[in-house]
Design a protein around this motif. Structure first.
Motif, PDB file in Angstrom:
ATOM      1  N   ILE A  24      88.475   5.515  42.991  1.00  0.00           N
ATOM      2  CA  ILE A  24      88.206   4.092  42.772  1.00  0.00           C
ATOM      3  C   ILE A  24      86.738   4.059  42.367  1.00  0.00           C
ATOM      4  O   ILE A  24      85.855   4.306  43.177  1.00  0.00           O
ATOM      5  CB  ILE A  24      88.443   3.235  44.025  1.00  0.00           C
ATOM      6  CG1 ILE A  24      89.883   3.369  44.502  1.00  0.00           C
ATOM      7  CG2 ILE A  24      88.107   1.774  43.731  1.00  0.00           C
ATOM      8  CD1 ILE A  24      90.164   2.629  45.808  1.00  0.00           C
ATOM      9  N   MET A  25      86.507   3.791  41.106  1.00  0.00           N
ATOM     10  CA  MET A  25      85.151   3.872  40.560  1.00  0.00           C
ATOM     11  C   MET A  25      84.606   2.467  40.375  1.00  0.00           C
ATOM     12  O   MET A  25      85.139   1.682  39.595  1.00  0.00           O
ATOM     13  CB  MET A  25      85.176   4.640  39.243  1.00  0.00           C
ATOM     14  CG  MET A  25      83.838   5.121  38.786  1.00  0.00           C
ATOM     15  SD  MET A  25      84.001   6.470  37.592  1.00  0.00           S
ATOM     16  CE  MET A  25      84.269   7.875  38.655  1.00  0.00           C
ATOM     17  N   TYR A  26      83.550   2.160  41.100  1.00  0.00           N
ATOM     18  CA  TYR A  26      82.986   0.816  41.046  1.00  0.00           C
ATOM     19  C   TYR A  26      82.003   0.698  39.886  1.00  0.00           C
ATOM     20  O   TYR A  26      81.103   1.518  39.738  1.00  0.00           O
ATOM     21  CB  TYR A  26      82.306   0.464  42.372  1.00  0.00           C
ATOM     22  CG  TYR A  26      83.296   0.077  43.441  1.00  0.00           C
ATOM     23  CD1 TYR A  26      83.541  -1.253  43.744  1.00  0.00           C
ATOM     24  CD2 TYR A  26      84.021   1.055  44.126  1.00  0.00           C
ATOM     25  CE1 TYR A  26      84.477  -1.614  44.714  1.00  0.00           C
ATOM     26  CE2 TYR A  26      84.961   0.710  45.088  1.00  0.00           C
ATOM     27  CZ  TYR A  26      85.176  -0.628  45.379  1.00  0.00           C
ATOM     28  OH  TYR A  26      86.110  -0.979  46.331  1.00  0.00           O
ATOM     29  N   THR A  27      82.233  -0.307  39.061  1.00  0.00           N
ATOM     30  CA  THR A  27      81.304  -0.573  37.969  1.00  0.00           C
ATOM     31  C   THR A  27      80.319  -1.619  38.441  1.00  0.00           C
ATOM     32  O   THR A  27      80.709  -2.622  39.041  1.00  0.00           O
ATOM     33  CB  THR A  27      82.042  -1.082  36.724  1.00  0.00           C
ATOM     34  OG1 THR A  27      82.713  -2.304  37.038  1.00  0.00           O
ATOM     35  CG2 THR A  27      83.065  -0.060  36.248  1.00  0.00           C
ATOM     36  N   SER A  28      79.052  -1.372  38.185  1.00  0.00           N
ATOM     37  CA  SER A  28      78.017  -2.259  38.703  1.00  0.00           C
ATOM     38  C   SER A  28      78.084  -3.626  38.056  1.00  0.00           C
ATOM     39  O   SER A  28      77.808  -4.636  38.680  1.00  0.00           O
ATOM     40  CB  SER A  28      76.641  -1.649  38.469  1.00  0.00           C
ATOM     41  OG  SER A  28      76.408  -1.500  37.096  1.00  0.00           O
ATOM     42  N   GLY A  29      78.447  -3.679  36.772  1.00  0.00           N
ATOM     43  CA  GLY A  29      78.518  -4.957  36.084  1.00  0.00           C
ATOM     44  C   GLY A  29      77.143  -5.580  35.908  1.00  0.00           C
ATOM     45  O   GLY A  29      76.142  -5.105  36.420  1.00  0.00           O
ATOM     46  N   THR A  30      77.096  -6.655  35.132  1.00  0.00           N
ATOM     47  CA  THR A  30      75.830  -7.340  34.896  1.00  0.00           C
ATOM     48  C   THR A  30      75.674  -8.558  35.801  1.00  0.00           C
ATOM     49  O   THR A  30      74.611  -9.147  35.862  1.00  0.00           O
ATOM     50  CB  THR A  30      75.753  -7.790  33.425  1.00  0.00           C
ATOM     51  OG1 THR A  30      76.908  -8.571  33.109  1.00  0.00           O
ATOM     52  CG2 THR A  30      75.706  -6.586  32.497  1.00  0.00           C
ATOM     53  N   THR A  31      76.736  -8.939  36.494  1.00  0.00           N
ATOM     54  CA  THR A  31      76.666 -10.061  37.438  1.00  0.00           C
ATOM     55  C   THR A  31      77.594  -9.774  38.611  1.00  0.00           C
ATOM     56  O   THR A  31      78.562  -9.036  38.496  1.00  0.00           O
ATOM     57  CB  THR A  31      77.124 -11.388  36.784  1.00  0.00           C
ATOM     58  OG1 THR A  31      78.485 -11.249  36.364  1.00  0.00           O
ATOM     59  CG2 THR A  31      76.268 -11.725  35.567  1.00  0.00           C
ATOM     60  N   PRO A  35      80.198  -5.391  42.531  1.00  0.00           N
ATOM     61  CA  PRO A  35      80.861  -4.357  41.720  1.00  0.00           C
ATOM     62  C   PRO A  35      82.378  -4.507  41.785  1.00  0.00           C
ATOM     63  O   PRO A  35      82.936  -4.994  42.761  1.00  0.00           O
ATOM     64  CB  PRO A  35      80.413  -3.055  42.392  1.00  0.00           C
ATOM     65  CG  PRO A  35      79.165  -3.399  43.127  1.00  0.00           C
ATOM     66  CD  PRO A  35      79.343  -4.815  43.585  1.00  0.00           C
ATOM     67  N   LYS A  36      83.050  -4.071  40.704  1.00  0.00           N
ATOM     68  CA  LYS A  36      84.515  -4.098  40.626  1.00  0.00           C
ATOM     69  C   LYS A  36      85.038  -2.687  40.850  1.00  0.00           C
ATOM     70  O   LYS A  36      84.517  -1.726  40.283  1.00  0.00           O
ATOM     71  CB  LYS A  36      84.984  -4.591  39.258  1.00  0.00           C
ATOM     72  CG  LYS A  36      84.568  -5.990  38.901  1.00  0.00           C
ATOM     73  CD  LYS A  36      84.970  -6.330  37.475  1.00  0.00           C
ATOM     74  CE  LYS A  36      84.214  -5.493  36.460  1.00  0.00           C
ATOM     75  NZ  LYS A  36      84.520  -5.872  35.058  1.00  0.00           N
ATOM     76  N   GLY A  37      86.079  -2.547  41.655  1.00  0.00           N
ATOM     77  CA  GLY A  37      86.663  -1.241  41.931  1.00  0.00           C
ATOM     78  C   GLY A  37      87.755  -0.903  40.932  1.00  0.00           C
ATOM     79  O   GLY A  37      88.859  -1.467  40.975  1.00  0.00           O
ATOM     80  N   VAL A  38      87.470   0.030  40.014  1.00  0.00           N
ATOM     81  CA  VAL A  38      88.420   0.423  38.978  1.00  0.00           C
ATOM     82  C   VAL A  38      89.292   1.558  39.524  1.00  0.00           C
ATOM     83  O   VAL A  38      88.797   2.631  39.851  1.00  0.00           O
ATOM     84  CB  VAL A  38      87.688   0.872  37.703  1.00  0.00           C
ATOM     85  CG1 VAL A  38      88.690   1.266  36.623  1.00  0.00           C
ATOM     86  CG2 VAL A  38      86.765  -0.236  37.208  1.00  0.00           C
TER      87      VAL A  38
END
Length: 641
Positions: A199-206, A209-212
């Protein structure tokens, strides 16, 4: 537009466990994972563990995980700089059907705490250096992290004692390996293709983080697509190839690259953990595959060009002649190693040594690379240079350009064999796949390399997939005449000015990045204002040269950035760049604030993928933005009565 469903490339394995076990059988005595010991403050030559030795450690670590109470599909967090221990911990998770939850080395305490709790990681594996950061998060997550903490390297004794006093089991890497070696166990259940490997969390710009959620099948399919691509190019890689690991292993781009090397029986050498020592690590390892992000290649380009500009008249003339000659023949269709052997001999073989001298393929991903810098790399680095495209959600490798088609410069190439593409119209931005001259639209991807869903976020998962199963990336691309995709816009990074004009801000920023006086730029506007403003980090070398040429005594970069005359100079340079690129009047920046400090991950102004964090930038420069707009309003002549 979409391509029909077809047979996808395959490696013949069902899971990453199968793949690695196959490599151990075929390449057991070959070098697998390498690192450099530090003795008396000096890094020693790379030492490698063989595939067999690595497999034994993986078996022991997996057994120790079981002994700590972890069971199939439990989650384990990992944080720290790339290292053999990180990779072996991850492979042990694969073996035991556990889920790896990487944490970006540069994520702060808040994000680490969020991910640990959101993913419910029962164990955390950390570098000793990062253990204090982990400890702060763990103290707020006692009910979640029930199996303890493992660290590699040296950790502060007071942090270990603090965690133990709070009831956590704390083990060094060596203790973990010994535990597992003394009581080896077989996996309770081997993973299936659709089981999650990470489950790879993307930091995002806002926001948070989202768990992919990424399956074994997704990573394997992406590797299969890459292998087929390399074979088609005639650049097939094998067990003799070497990869330098320095991009974050917490990011899917590097993980896929390393799993690719493991599938081939190749070697992976880990950098010392300090980017300032990267040049030394490159020289010591001499990789054959080099993967980087635009910022890495921009530094190489700037370093070479600065040396050329400081050189003698003869040096500059020789470089320009060699560059122009090789450029001409490569545009005529000659390959990099045949276009101009005399140019290589006189000039470019020396530049090639910056990457160790034996690089066979150079890959850029993570963000768009400037066409000018891509062209420079293709000519000067004496190796095939490819630019790829993909998101965490698509395992990074969805498109890759053809290095032997010079016209692919500035594009991300065609879809790989495991990727289906569809362009969807974005009418509000003027993009349509039905445009005969330039089919364009939002890039939508389907195929076995696409993620499963966002962890614990069903609503967002439904929003990003359409009824046909295509994932909507939010990126806008144009389909070129020879089937390549050129990324031109971002669907979500669009706003309207007060007069009603739409601004595709990334398109505008990408134009201004070509300005030699600018190192970094963030363009801002909103629906209440009629003009754009920007925060600019100037090129330090350019700034100091301007000061010297202007007979200004200041030699401090920060002081130069504070000068009104230099501010006007930068604004003029942006105006010239914008006009050359035929930006519309409302797309031009009307005022700038100059900043001497780089936007970076450390100051929370960029994501680990080197994308601008626009919300954080606004918070930091809110006052400067207000001042620029106040100044612009005061400068507008008032109508006479």
């Amino acid at each position: 537009m979409s391509s029909p469903k077809h047979e996808f490339p395959s490696l013949g394995h069902e899971t990453l466990v199968d793949m690695f076990e196959n490599s151990v059988k075929l390449y057991g005595n070959r070098p697998c994972l390498g690192y450099r010991r530090i003795q008396n403050g000096e890094a020693q030559p790379f030492e490698f563990m063989t595939y067999y030795e690595v497999s034994q450690v993986i078996s022991a670590v997996g057994s120790a995980f079981h002994g700590l109470g972890l069971r199939p599909r439990d989650r384990i967090g990992v944080i720290g700089s790339n290292s053999p221990q990180w990779m072996m911990a991850m492979q042990a998770m694969n073996r035991m059907n556990l889920v790896c939850v990487p944490l970006y080395d540069t994520l702060g305490e808040t994000a680490v705490n969020f991910i640990i709790n959101h993913a419910e990681t029962k164990l955390v594996v950390s570098s000793g250096v990062k253990l204090p950061t982990v400890a702060k998060a763990l103290l707020k997550s006692k009910s979640v992290v029930t199996s303890g903490v493992v660290y590699w390297g040296t950790a502060p004794e007071e942090t270990i004692q603090l965690l133990e006093s709070e009831g956590f089991t704390v083990l060094s890497w060596e203790q973990l390996v010994v535990r597992g070696s003394e009581c080896r166990v077989e996996p309770e259940s081997r993973p299936q293709p659709e089981d999650l490997c990470t489950i790879m969390y993307t930091s995002g710009t806002t926001g948070d983080p989202k768990g992919v959620m990424i399956s074994h099948r997704a990573v394997l399919s992406t590797i299969a697509g890459l292998v087929a691509y390399l074979e088609q190019l005639g650049e097939k890689m094998d067990c003799n190839d070497v990869f330098l690991s320095f991009l974050p292993l917490a990011h899917i781009f590097d993980r896929v690259a390393e799993e690719l090397m493991l599938s081939l029986g190749g070697s992976i050498g880990y950098y010392q953990g300090d980017v300032k020592k990267l040049v030394d690590d490159i020289a010591a390892l001499r990789p054959t595959l080099f993967a980087g992000v635009p910022r890495v290649f921009e530094r190489i380009y700037n370093g070479v060009m600065e040396k050329v500009h400081k050189g003698s008249f003869f040096t500059q003339m020789a470089f320009n002649w060699a560059f122009g000659r090789k450029q001409y023949y490569m545009k005529e269709g000659w390959r990099h190693n045949q276009a101009s052997t005399i140019s290589d001999l006189l000039v470019f073989d020396k530049i090639k040594q910056r990457l160790g001298g034996r690089v066979r393929v150079i890959v850029c991903g993570g963000a768009p690379l400037s066409p000018a810098i891509e062209e420079f790399l293709k000519i000067a680095m004496c190796a095939p240079v490819v630019q790829g495209y993909g998101l965490t959600e698509t395992c990074a490798g969805s498109f890759i350009s053809d290095p032997f088609k010079f016209e692919h410069t500035g594009t991300v190439g065609a879809p790989l064999g495991h990727t289906e593409l569809r362009l969807e119209a974005v009418p509000e931005m003027g993009y349509s796949p039905a445009d005969a001259s330039a089919p364009a639209g939002e890039i939508c991807i389907r195929g076995p390399g696409v993620f499963t869903s966002y962890y614990k976020n069903e609503e967002m998962s439904k929003e990003c997939f359409d009824s046909d199963g295509f994932f909507h990336t939010g990126d806008v691309g144009i389909l070129t005449a020879d089937g390549a995709i050129k990324i031109v816009d971002r669907k979500k990074n669009i706003f309207k000015l007060s007069h009603g004009e739409y601004i595709a801000v990334e398109k505008v920023e990408n134009v201004f990045k070509h300005c030699a006086a600018v190192d970094q730029i963030w363009v801002y506007g909103n629906s209440m204002e009629s003009m754009l403003v920007a925060v600019v980090v100037p090129s330090e070398g350019h700034a100091l040269k301007w000061a010297a040429d202007s007979n200004i005594p200041q030699t401090d970069f920060k002081e130069v950035c504070s000068l009104v005359a230099f501010n006007k100079y930068i604004l003029d340079q942006l105006r010239i760049t914008g006009k050359a690129a035929k930006l519309l009047g409302f797309e031009e920046v009307k005022a700038v604030h100059l900043e001497a400090e780089q936007f970076s991950i450390e100051n929370d102004l960029m994501t680990p993928k080197f994308s601008l964090k626009r919300v954080q930038l606004f918070k930091r420069y809110n006052k400067e933005i207000d001042k620029m707009y106040d100044m612009l309003k005061q400068s507008v002549p008032k109508a006479s009565k």
